[in-house]
Design an enzyme around this catalytic site. Structure first.
Site, PDB file in Angstrom:
ATOM      1  N   ASN A 243       0.881  -1.163   0.000  1.00  4.74           N
ATOM      2  CA  ASN A 243       0.000   0.000   0.000  1.00  4.74           C
ATOM      3  C   ASN A 243       0.923   1.219   0.000  1.00  4.74           C
ATOM      4  O   ASN A 243       1.439   1.617   1.035  1.00  4.74           O
ATOM      5  CB  ASN A 243      -0.879  -0.044   1.256  1.00  4.74           C
ATOM      6  CG  ASN A 243      -1.887   1.079   1.301  1.00  4.74           C
ATOM      7  OD1 ASN A 243      -1.894   1.951   0.434  1.00  4.74           O
ATOM      8  ND2 ASN A 243      -2.733   1.062   2.309  1.00  4.74           N
TER       9      ASN A 243
ATOM     10  N   ARG B 145      -2.391  -2.164  -3.617  1.00  9.96           N
ATOM     11  CA  ARG B 145      -3.602  -1.382  -3.445  1.00  9.96           C
ATOM     12  C   ARG B 145      -3.465  -0.147  -4.336  1.00  9.96           C
ATOM     13  O   ARG B 145      -2.495   0.606  -4.223  1.00  9.96           O
ATOM     14  CB  ARG B 145      -3.720  -0.957  -1.981  1.00  9.96           C
ATOM     15  CG  ARG B 145      -4.931  -0.124  -1.758  1.00  9.96           C
ATOM     16  CD  ARG B 145      -5.083   0.253  -0.322  1.00  9.96           C
ATOM     17  NE  ARG B 145      -6.310   1.015  -0.172  1.00  9.96           N
ATOM     18  CZ  ARG B 145      -6.735   1.502   0.973  1.00  9.96           C
ATOM     19  NH1 ARG B 145      -6.034   1.296   2.057  1.00  9.96           N
ATOM     20  NH2 ARG B 145      -7.845   2.177   1.038  1.00  9.96           N
TER      21      ARG B 145
ATOM     22  N   HIS C 218     -12.753   3.274  -0.665  1.00  8.37           N
ATOM     23  CA  HIS C 218     -12.820   2.221   0.367  1.00  8.37           C
ATOM     24  C   HIS C 218     -13.542   0.986  -0.171  1.00  8.37           C
ATOM     25  O   HIS C 218     -14.107   0.203   0.600  1.00  8.37           O
ATOM     26  CB  HIS C 218     -13.601   2.690   1.623  1.00  8.37           C
ATOM     27  CG  HIS C 218     -13.006   3.847   2.344  1.00  8.37           C
ATOM     28  ND1 HIS C 218     -13.759   4.892   2.806  1.00  8.37           N
ATOM     29  CD2 HIS C 218     -11.733   4.106   2.725  1.00  8.37           C
ATOM     30  CE1 HIS C 218     -12.986   5.775   3.424  1.00  8.37           C
ATOM     31  NE2 HIS C 218     -11.748   5.306   3.383  1.00  8.37           N
TER      32      HIS C 218
ATOM     33  N   ARG D 237     -11.697  16.283   6.637  1.00  6.39           N
ATOM     34  CA  ARG D 237     -12.501  16.642   5.456  1.00  6.39           C
ATOM     35  C   ARG D 237     -13.907  17.058   5.880  1.00  6.39           C
ATOM     36  O   ARG D 237     -14.493  16.446   6.771  1.00  6.39           O
ATOM     37  CB  ARG D 237     -12.606  15.462   4.485  1.00  6.39           C
ATOM     38  CG  ARG D 237     -11.297  15.045   3.871  1.00  6.39           C
ATOM     39  CD  ARG D 237     -11.532  14.024   2.757  1.00  6.39           C
ATOM     40  NE  ARG D 237     -10.306  13.383   2.377  1.00  6.39           N
ATOM     41  CZ  ARG D 237     -10.065  12.072   2.530  1.00  6.39           C
ATOM     42  NH1 ARG D 237     -10.985  11.269   3.046  1.00  6.39           N
ATOM     43  NH2 ARG D 237      -8.916  11.568   2.146  1.00  6.39           N
TER      44      ARG D 237
ATOM     45  N   GLU E 125      -8.642  -5.228   4.516  1.00  5.50           N
ATOM     46  CA  GLU E 125      -8.430  -4.988   3.084  1.00  5.50           C
ATOM     47  C   GLU E 125      -7.296  -5.851   2.545  1.00  5.50           C
ATOM     48  O   GLU E 125      -7.335  -6.307   1.406  1.00  5.50           O
ATOM     49  CB  GLU E 125      -8.144  -3.496   2.865  1.00  5.50           C
ATOM     50  CG  GLU E 125      -9.389  -2.666   3.129  1.00  5.50           C
ATOM     51  CD  GLU E 125      -9.102  -1.210   3.441  1.00  5.50           C
ATOM     52  OE1 GLU E 125      -9.266  -0.394   2.542  1.00  5.50           O
ATOM     53  OE2 GLU E 125      -8.720  -0.913   4.585  1.00  5.50           O
TER      54      GLU E 125
END
Ligand code: ADP
Length: 400
Positions: A7, A89, A178, A239, A382
């Site tokens: 990742n 990823r 996601h 965010r 994941e």
């Protein structure tokens, strides 16, 4: 087969080595501060920690150091030839990728073409891929996209109500992120509850620093809260989540800022951070709330409120819901947020058991015995999805 999962971020590289026989985690590590002063590798094998401070001028250097750590005395391999494949990823697959793929020149070109859609992550993901090709030229590489699971959304969910030439010319639409987590958690929740994934309506709540929800109707994503970029949707760590786009114009005009500068504020200085003025981390927000901090209490209320709105919306979109699954840092660990989100949802058949809800970090049912809608906590994984896809692709068949 042993599979390496990568990742790659702009200045970091997280990795895991998994033995697919028994899906056993052999090693886990991170290279931090790649390309900047103070680069460091941290690795854990069987509970044994290893650290190495060494310069990493780029991702190739980081991958070389990672391979040295994996094959060294504190490592988990005798030779890097034991790595059967690498699963990467990748953030943005655009509309081109609806599933994971074996990486070749054309796939790399497509990841490159999606850089405008994922300007921070796609270049780093490509660096990770190219570094592996350089250092392990005979090992196959597989790309697993964060956007792929959401490609089943219908047009009415993914188009924005703006002139359609922007979709046709600039590919502006909802992509969602996601995806690997929503895919894993929605399926795992059904398996855990003994329900048929293909007949169950699931709402997955991935609540971390970045958060998104997805409506998964009989195994297919039909809507998700993040959009063209991860800025849209619920309130997040830094965010803002969804705001009226006119806010951008208003701030830009009032304060003489560019659109890019305002977007930077919405991405990096808003959310829990912006409202609490103190922290983007939910643990800090909870501590501040305990101390009676008004701004933190407002931030926490706003977070729960925004999640509740999406749950209601997605139940409506699917004509009902059978399972609500919480995952990621906040979803798995924060019983307060789960309680605030689920409060008063009995009207739609979802009743939390406040005692069971105190259980964190493990797969568990937190709904009351008489709740029609099952509410569960499912720790996301994941990496295992990336490893399984990689194995399936290099073994010749992508199964699910
Ligand atoms: P990312 O989106 O960066 O992967 P995570 O899924 O790790 O983020 O989620 C980070 C958020 O989860 C933070 O707000 C943090 O406070 C919260 N969190 C993570 N771990 C825990 C924990 N063990 N207990 C309570 N909160 C946690």
């Amino acid at each position: 087969m042993k599979i390496l999962i990568l990742n790659a971020g702009s200045s970091s590289l997280k990795y895991q080595l998994i033995d697919m026989e028994g899906e056993k985690l052999l090693a886990k590590g991170i290279c931090e501060r790649i390309g900047i002063e103070g680069s460091k590798l941290k690795q854990n094998v069987n509970g044994q920690a290893y650290e190495r401070i060494a310069p990493m001028k780029d991702h190739t250097a980081a991958i070389q150091l990672m391979l040295e750590a994996l094959t060294g005395d504190k490592g988990a391999l005798s030779s890097m030839d034991e790595i059967g494949a690498v699963g990467h990823r990748v953030l943005h697959g655009g509309e081109r990728f609806t599933a994971s793929v074996l990486i070749n020149e054309e796939v790399k070109e497509a990841i490159r073409a999606n850089i405008p859609l994922g300007p921070l992550h796609n270049p780093a993901n490509l660096m990770g891929i190219e570094a592996c090709e350089k250092v392990m030229p005979d090992t196959p590489n597989v790309a697993v996209f964060d956007t792929a699971f959401h490609q089943t959304m219908p047009k009415k969910a993914y188009l924005y109500g703006i002139p359609k030439e922007y979709y046709e010319r600039l590919h502006i639409r909802r992509y969602g992120f996601h995806g690997t987590s929503h895919r894993y958690v929605s399926k795992r929740a059904c398996t855990f509850l003994g329900l048929d994934y293909k007949k169950t309506r699931v709402i997955t709540c991935h609540l971390g620093n970045g958060s998104s929800l997805a409506a998964v109707d009989c195994g297919k994503c039909v809507d998700t809260s993040m959009g063209l970029t991860p800025l849209e949707g619920v309130l997040m760590g830094t965010r803002s989540g969804s705001v009226d786009p006119a806010v951008v114009q208003f701030i830009a005009n009032s304060d003489g800022l560019s659109v890019d500068q305002v977007l930077d504020i919405l991405n990096k200085k808003s959310g829990l951070m912006g409202i609490s003025c103190k922290s983007s981390d939910m643990r800090d927000i909870d501590d501040l709330c305990d101390a009676g901090d008004e701004d933190a209490l407002t931030a926490r209320d706003m977070l729960a409120h925004s999640i509740r709105k999406y749950i209601g919306a997605y139940a409506a979109v699917m004509g009902g819901v059978d399972v609500i699954a919480f995952t990621a840092g906040i979803g798995e660990n924060n019983d307060i947020i789960r309680r605030m989100v689920m409060e008063g949802m009995e009207f739609m058949g979802a009743k939390l058991d406040t005692e069971k809800n105190l259980k964190n970090r493990v797969e568990t049912v937190v709904s009351a015995d008489d709740s029609r809608v099952k509410i569960v906590v499912i720790p996301t994984d994941e990496e295992i999805v990336i490893a399984r896809d990689t194995l399936a692709i290099v073994s010749g068949a992508l199964m699910d």
